[in-house]
Enzyme design. Sequence first.
Site, short mmCIF file in Angstrom:
data_model
loop_
_atom_site.label_atom_id
_atom_site.label_comp_id
_atom_site.label_asym_id
_atom_site.label_seq_id
_atom_site.Cartn_x
_atom_site.Cartn_y
_atom_site.Cartn_z
N ILE A 114 0.89 -1.23 -0.12
CA ILE A 114 0.01 0.05 0.00
C ILE A 114 0.85 1.44 -0.13
O ILE A 114 0.57 2.44 0.10
CB ILE A 114 -0.89 0.07 1.18
CG1 ILE A 114 -0.01 -0.08 2.53
CG2 ILE A 114 -1.83 -0.97 1.16
CD1 ILE A 114 -1.11 0.16 4.04
N ASP A 115 2.05 1.08 -0.27
CA ASP A 115 3.20 2.17 -0.02
C ASP A 115 3.22 3.13 -1.38
O ASP A 115 3.98 4.05 -1.31
CB ASP A 115 4.65 1.78 0.22
CG ASP A 115 5.14 0.68 -0.57
OD1 ASP A 115 4.75 0.65 -1.88
OD2 ASP A 115 5.80 -0.17 -0.19
N HIS A 137 -4.64 -4.63 -2.26
CA HIS A 137 -4.77 -4.15 -0.67
C HIS A 137 -5.12 -2.60 -0.67
O HIS A 137 -5.25 -2.32 0.61
CB HIS A 137 -4.03 -4.66 0.15
CG HIS A 137 -3.79 -6.14 0.02
ND1 HIS A 137 -2.70 -6.85 0.74
CD2 HIS A 137 -4.75 -7.19 -0.38
CE1 HIS A 137 -2.98 -8.31 0.42
NE2 HIS A 137 -4.27 -8.41 0.03
N CYS A 148 -20.69 7.03 2.79
CA CYS A 148 -20.87 7.16 1.40
C CYS A 148 -19.65 6.74 0.39
O CYS A 148 -18.81 6.26 1.00
CB CYS A 148 -21.29 8.84 1.27
SG CYS A 148 -19.60 9.77 1.09
N CYS A 170 -16.62 13.27 7.32
CA CYS A 170 -16.60 13.14 5.66
C CYS A 170 -17.06 14.51 5.48
O CYS A 170 -18.26 14.87 5.74
CB CYS A 170 -17.42 11.93 5.22
SG CYS A 170 -17.89 12.10 3.40
N GLY A 229 9.22 -11.11 -2.31
CA GLY A 229 9.05 -10.27 -1.04
C GLY A 229 7.63 -10.75 -0.23
O GLY A 229 7.02 -9.85 0.40
N THR A 230 7.08 -11.83 -0.37
CA THR A 230 5.83 -11.98 0.21
C THR A 230 6.13 -13.53 0.89
O THR A 230 6.93 -14.38 0.63
CB THR A 230 4.74 -12.25 -0.64
OG1 THR A 230 3.59 -12.57 0.00
CG2 THR A 230 4.97 -13.18 -1.81
N ASN A 263 12.77 -14.07 -1.99
CA ASN A 263 12.34 -13.70 -0.63
C ASN A 263 13.57 -14.14 0.34
O ASN A 263 14.62 -14.69 -0.12
CB ASN A 263 11.34 -14.83 -0.31
CG ASN A 263 10.67 -14.09 1.04
OD1 ASN A 263 10.15 -13.09 1.05
ND2 ASN A 263 10.12 -14.88 2.03
#
Length: 335
Positions: A114-115, A137, A148, A170, A229-230, A263
């Site tokens: 998420i970066d 993600h 909303c 919001c 990397g997982t 990895n």
Amino acid sequence: MTSQILNISKHLLNAKRVLVIDGAGISVDAGIPDFRSEMGLYELVKSKYPGVVTTGKDLFDAALFRNPTQTALFYSFIAALKVLSDNASITKTHLFIKMLADTQKLLRCYTQNIDDLHERCGLIPGMDKTAQVVQMHGNLTTVKCTLCSLVKEFDSSTLSLFDDGKAPPCPDCMDKSQIRLAMGKRAINVGTLRPNIVLYNEHHAQGDSIAQLQNFDLKKRPDLLFVMGTSLKIPGVKNLIKSISELMKSTTTKSRPIIVYVNMTRAGREWEEIFDYQLLGPSDQTCTLLWDKLNDLTAEAESRRAKRLLRKQKEEKIEAKITDYFPVKKGIVSY
């Protein structure tokens, strides 16, 4: 590892439909901790908030919103992660994936991160066929309303409130509520802004779109898969890798597709029949070795092509001279 790097690079040289599935491990060299290692985010959360969370994973579970204390910690933690991500540098691994896109080799990259480093290095994000990277993600560039459909920029004012452990109201919901009050109607509920990321045990709003895109990519028959990397713990990611593997193993072309795992630690036994190669170590180091070897192989291939072209040109010149000395006259047949 040298022979493995050479074999994979040879395959990559001719690959045309490369898939990449990556996780937090590829951003460690950018200064962002991964999740599950001894120095990862889960252990950081657990040690920073003892007694509040049992495991670091608790702070990324949708159930946290039932607990005001955990909710406040979640917002402040996301604020810190946002600052860390914004200040992070693009890694060699991200640039390696971008190189695959630039050379028309990349079919798609599916990231759990998420970066937003993929987007910052120039990869096109999205949920349709034009996307080069799919953020499975979510991301930390936007926030969304809990009630909303509003999605807005994760700006500095939102960051400041998150840092204080507060969920800002919001603005769209507030405007609608105030308009109703001005009209003499009752106010409506006002939602709050939260990170636009997918938590554990939470409905994935983009799940169907991602599934459709994955099916589209499988029909393209990828010829190389990098898993980087997982820790291979997320069920959806595990299922995706196994689906791709099943398709690849059934391919009967002269050059069979391969699956490469990059990895810090080796994958468990369930993956032994799936991964053709396991390259252990920092992803930046591995990607640098692959990229260097690919450049060498590309240069060698170009040199061979240039020599063939030169040889062909020489043959054509010789043939032209022979024709000049012994012109072929139409209508005359020699015996």
